[in-house]
Each structure stands twice: as C-alpha cells, then as structure tokens.
Scaffold this motif. Sequence first.
Motif, PDB file in Angstrom:
ATOM      1  N   UNK A  65       0.767  -1.191   0.054  1.00 28.66           N
ATOM      2  CA  UNK A  65      -0.241   0.031   0.023  1.00 28.66           C
ATOM      3  C   UNK A  65       0.854   1.176  -0.101  1.00 28.66           C
ATOM      4  N   UNK A  66       0.560   2.122  -0.924  1.00 28.69           N
ATOM      5  CA  UNK A  66       1.231   3.365  -1.134  1.00 28.69           C
ATOM      6  C   UNK A  66       0.621   4.691  -1.117  1.00 28.69           C
ATOM      7  N   UNK A  67       0.904   5.723  -0.617  1.00 27.05           N
ATOM      8  CA  UNK A  67       0.369   6.971  -0.438  1.00 27.05           C
ATOM      9  C   UNK A  67       1.013   7.959  -1.606  1.00 27.05           C
ATOM     10  N   UNK A  68       0.336   8.206  -2.444  1.00 23.80           N
ATOM     11  CA  UNK A  68       0.838   9.026  -3.870  1.00 23.80           C
ATOM     12  C   UNK A  68      -0.314  10.117  -3.901  1.00 23.80           C
ATOM     13  N   UNK A  69       0.308  11.403  -3.768  1.00 24.05           N
ATOM     14  CA  UNK A  69      -0.352  12.558  -4.007  1.00 24.05           C
ATOM     15  C   UNK A  69      -1.926  12.351  -3.383  1.00 24.05           C
ATOM     16  N   UNK A  85      15.996  -7.059   4.771  1.00 26.22           N
ATOM     17  CA  UNK A  85      15.848  -6.493   5.859  1.00 26.22           C
ATOM     18  C   UNK A  85      14.890  -5.093   5.824  1.00 26.22           C
ATOM     19  N   UNK A  86      15.187  -4.209   5.067  1.00 24.50           N
ATOM     20  CA  UNK A  86      14.400  -3.202   4.611  1.00 24.50           C
ATOM     21  C   UNK A  86      12.911  -3.458   4.241  1.00 24.50           C
ATOM     22  N   UNK A  87      12.933  -4.407   3.562  1.00 32.07           N
ATOM     23  CA  UNK A  87      11.373  -4.917   3.402  1.00 32.07           C
ATOM     24  C   UNK A  87      10.668  -5.372   4.485  1.00 32.07           C
ATOM     25  N   UNK A  88      11.285  -6.304   5.223  1.00 34.21           N
ATOM     26  CA  UNK A  88      10.664  -6.374   6.716  1.00 34.21           C
ATOM     27  C   UNK A  88      10.405  -5.423   7.436  1.00 34.21           C
ATOM     28  N   UNK A  89      11.348  -4.498   7.573  1.00 29.52           N
ATOM     29  CA  UNK A  89      11.079  -3.462   8.462  1.00 29.52           C
ATOM     30  C   UNK A  89       9.757  -2.478   7.951  1.00 29.52           C
ATOM     31  N   UNK A  90       9.744  -2.468   6.431  1.00 30.69           N
ATOM     32  CA  UNK A  90       8.730  -1.804   6.064  1.00 30.69           C
ATOM     33  C   UNK A  90       7.444  -2.353   6.061  1.00 30.69           C
ATOM     34  N   UNK A  91       7.342  -3.557   5.943  1.00 25.19           N
ATOM     35  CA  UNK A  91       6.149  -4.263   6.148  1.00 25.19           C
ATOM     36  C   UNK A  91       5.570  -4.093   7.641  1.00 25.19           C
ATOM     37  N   UNK A  92       6.667  -4.161   8.538  1.00 28.99           N
ATOM     38  CA  UNK A  92       6.134  -3.970   9.896  1.00 28.99           C
ATOM     39  C   UNK A  92       5.615  -2.848  10.139  1.00 28.99           C
ATOM     40  N   UNK A  93       6.249  -1.670   9.563  1.00 24.39           N
ATOM     41  CA  UNK A  93       5.610  -0.282   9.719  1.00 24.39           C
ATOM     42  C   UNK A  93       4.191  -0.227   8.932  1.00 24.39           C
ATOM     43  N   UNK A  94       3.906  -0.730   7.950  1.00 23.32           N
ATOM     44  CA  UNK A  94       2.541  -0.796   7.301  1.00 23.32           C
ATOM     45  C   UNK A  94       1.634  -1.527   8.136  1.00 23.32           C
ATOM     46  N   UNK A  95       2.028  -2.597   8.838  1.00 24.99           N
ATOM     47  CA  UNK A  95       1.278  -3.519   9.635  1.00 24.99           C
ATOM     48  C   UNK A  95       0.911  -2.767  10.669  1.00 24.99           C
ATOM     49  N   UNK A  96       1.651  -2.057  11.343  1.00 24.64           N
ATOM     50  CA  UNK A  96       1.527  -1.041  12.576  1.00 24.64           C
ATOM     51  C   UNK A  96       0.415   0.177  12.261  1.00 24.64           C
ATOM     52  N   UNK A  97       0.399   0.477  10.930  1.00 28.70           N
ATOM     53  CA  UNK A  97      -0.383   1.401  10.632  1.00 28.70           C
ATOM     54  C   UNK A  97      -1.831   0.769  10.487  1.00 28.70           C
ATOM     55  N   UNK A  98      -1.875  -0.442   9.978  1.00 32.13           N
ATOM     56  CA  UNK A  98      -3.064  -0.992   9.738  1.00 32.13           C
ATOM     57  C   UNK A  98      -3.763  -1.210  11.193  1.00 32.13           C
ATOM     58  N   UNK A  99      -3.165  -1.768  12.142  1.00 32.64           N
ATOM     59  CA  UNK A  99      -3.669  -1.637  13.633  1.00 32.64           C
ATOM     60  C   UNK A  99      -4.407  -0.588  14.182  1.00 32.64           C
ATOM     61  N   UNK A 100      -3.529   0.397  13.837  1.00 38.09           N
ATOM     62  CA  UNK A 100      -3.866   1.634  14.252  1.00 38.09           C
ATOM     63  C   UNK A 100      -5.113   2.349  13.604  1.00 38.09           C
ATOM     64  N   UNK A 101      -5.244   1.906  12.264  1.00 34.35           N
ATOM     65  CA  UNK A 101      -6.238   2.261  11.441  1.00 34.35           C
ATOM     66  C   UNK A 101      -7.401   1.698  11.890  1.00 34.35           C
ATOM     67  N   UNK A 102      -7.285   0.197  12.322  1.00 35.88           N
ATOM     68  CA  UNK A 102      -8.561  -0.605  12.223  1.00 35.88           C
ATOM     69  C   UNK A 102      -9.121  -0.092  13.755  1.00 35.88           C
ATOM     70  N   UNK A 103      -8.362   0.305  14.859  1.00 36.62           N
ATOM     71  CA  UNK A 103      -8.947   0.747  16.135  1.00 36.62           C
ATOM     72  C   UNK A 103      -9.654   2.013  15.607  1.00 36.62           C
ATOM     73  N   UNK A 104      -9.403   2.839  14.758  1.00 38.94           N
ATOM     74  CA  UNK A 104      -9.664   4.215  14.590  1.00 38.94           C
ATOM     75  C   UNK A 104     -11.130   3.753  13.758  1.00 38.94           C
ATOM     76  N   UNK A 165      -8.121   8.098   6.535  1.00 35.03           N
ATOM     77  CA  UNK A 165      -7.230   8.070   5.382  1.00 35.03           C
ATOM     78  C   UNK A 165      -5.966   7.337   5.388  1.00 35.03           C
ATOM     79  N   UNK A 166      -5.566   6.960   4.449  1.00 36.22           N
ATOM     80  CA  UNK A 166      -4.416   6.216   4.206  1.00 36.22           C
ATOM     81  C   UNK A 166      -2.983   6.889   4.618  1.00 36.22           C
ATOM     82  N   UNK A 167      -2.280   6.341   5.383  1.00 28.66           N
ATOM     83  CA  UNK A 167      -0.958   6.806   5.699  1.00 28.66           C
ATOM     84  C   UNK A 167       0.145   5.768   5.465  1.00 28.66           C
ATOM     85  N   UNK A 168       0.380   5.427   4.111  1.00 31.28           N
ATOM     86  CA  UNK A 168       1.188   4.287   3.897  1.00 31.28           C
ATOM     87  C   UNK A 168       2.543   4.682   3.364  1.00 31.28           C
ATOM     88  N   UNK A 169       3.202   3.540   2.753  1.00 28.87           N
ATOM     89  CA  UNK A 169       4.607   3.983   2.255  1.00 28.87           C
ATOM     90  C   UNK A 169       4.680   4.796   1.389  1.00 28.87           C
TER      91      UNK A 169
END
Length: 275
Positions: A65-69, A85-104, A165-169
Amino acid sequence: MQIDLHTHSTASDGRLAPQELIKRASEAGVEVLALTDHDGVDGLIEARKAAQAADMQFVNGIELSVSWNKRTIHIVGLNFQPDYEPLQRGIAGLQDFRERRAREMAQKLDKAGIPGAYEGAQSFSDGNMLGRMHFANFLVANGYAKNIRHVFKHYLVANKPGHVSGDWATMEEAVSWVTGAGGIAVIAHPARYKLTRTKLRKLIKDFMQAGGQAIEVVSGSHDVNEVKTMAAHAADFDLYASAGSDFHDPDFPWIKLGKLPPLPRQCKPVWDLFL
Ligand code: AMP
Ligand code: MN
Ligand code: MN
Ligand code: MN
C-alpha cells in the motif's frame, strides 16, 4: 500458459488459506501463480510448499500500500527475497498502521451507531492483520449492508462512516523494498484509480523514477478497453506487462481463477524476467 501474478489468501484479506488457494488455482488450470497478500509475506512459505506438491510454479509476491498524491496506490512486488531487512521493516511499519487504522475505524463506526466492529472484523481475519475487507464482512454479516460492494460505497470510504485516510509507504520506499530484495515492482490494477490520462502518466513516471519496471495490463478488474489502454501505456513507456486476477474469494463471482485473457501481442511479459 495460464499465469496469475496477483492473488490473495487469509494472510491478508483473501478467504482461502494459502494451500487452499493453490489447490483451487491448480484445479482451475493455473500453471504459474504469485501470492500477493497486502503488506505481508506470511503466506509465502505455505503456498510455495503446496505449489511444489501440485507441480505448479510459484512466484513470491506482495501487494504494498502506497500513499501517492493523497491517493492510495497498490504496488505489486514479484520474485523477491522476503527476508530482505528493509522490506521486513517496511512491512512491519505498514502493519502497525493497519492496526492503528483498525482501532480508529472501529471508533468511528461506533460513533455512527455500529458497536463491536473491531472484534467483529477480527472474527473474520483469523488473527491476521486487519483490512477493510474484514470490516466489510462484519458489516454484511450484521445486516448493515447487503453486500461487499454496498459496503465500499456507503462505509469505509471518504466522507462515509468508518473512513480513515491512508498513511502508507511512499512510492520510493515501496519500490526500493522490492527492487532491493531482487524483485520487480509492478503498478497494480492501474485502471482502478480512475486517474485522468495526465495523472496516470505522472504516476507511471514517478513509479519508473523510483525503479519500477512493469504495470498490470491484464487484471481481473480491467475490462477489454482498459486492457487496451494499459497495453498502450506499457508500450509508450517501454514497461513490462503483468497479468493477475486479484482473486480474493470463491464467493465473488466477478473474479475467477484460471480465466485471464492473454496479454495483447505487443506486450513484453513481465515473467520473461524470471521464468
Ligand atoms: P485495505 O487495504 O485494508 O484498505 O483494503 C482494500 C481492499 O478492500 C482491497 O484490496 C479489496 O480487497 C477491497 N475493496 C476495496 N474496494 C472494493 C470494492 N469496491 N469492492 C470490493 N472490494 C473492495
Ligand atoms: Mn484486498
Ligand atoms: Mn489492490
Ligand atoms: Mn489485490
């Protein structure tokens, strides 16, 4: 050859477990398949094992998931090393956002008179990360909407109850995670974003600038004219062309496995890069 480079499993918002997906695809005549779950790679090992048993060629995939314009754009990654590694870290960040978004999203639905959405969505996600599809299943099951399509018109989208609203990569991040892991980045279902020709060309330019190499020309969500338009864009920008159903659920009659039309003849198949 029946090649499908865009599918989902229970590792994101698909209905079938990875091995059930492989079985069904194999029975439908799919010979090469990529599992491309949203923002995660947890299904890849199980899917690869099942594909080996079914004598099917398997390709590692993901749909980032990407936020573009101010829009959400999906970038498919193909044939990469998941442990980068950078992919794994990136995925972890997106999944964190998914969790926060789900609560919201659940809080917003609650304010709109729909209680229990977080737990309700979870009951459809089998403990996996939450997406809007799981909330959609909850809303349909509890009579708030008559079907999934209705949900994505009346809930969870801009200016409707439950929207966040999305706040993706960024585009640069997502493409670099895939290419750094040795893979190929692909713009998913480009016709779905309903961009003007000018904006779509801007998207393609930004994507290529970041190192992207392909676009989906054949997609379960493209009609015949959209396939032609995207084939013309691919030729124009000298991009490789991909093909994928975006299969999620056997109960969605509009997308079936093993039924993709061939790429238009002028296209350079993306699988020439790895098959
Ligand atoms: P998310 O990534 O959690 O925001 O959810 C996006 C997913 O919702 C997509 O990958 C689709 O599976 C689903 N989706 C979005 N819009 C629609 C729609 N109009 N009809 C059916 N499914 C949709
Ligand atoms: Mn999905
Ligand atoms: Mn998508
Ligand atoms: Mn998809």
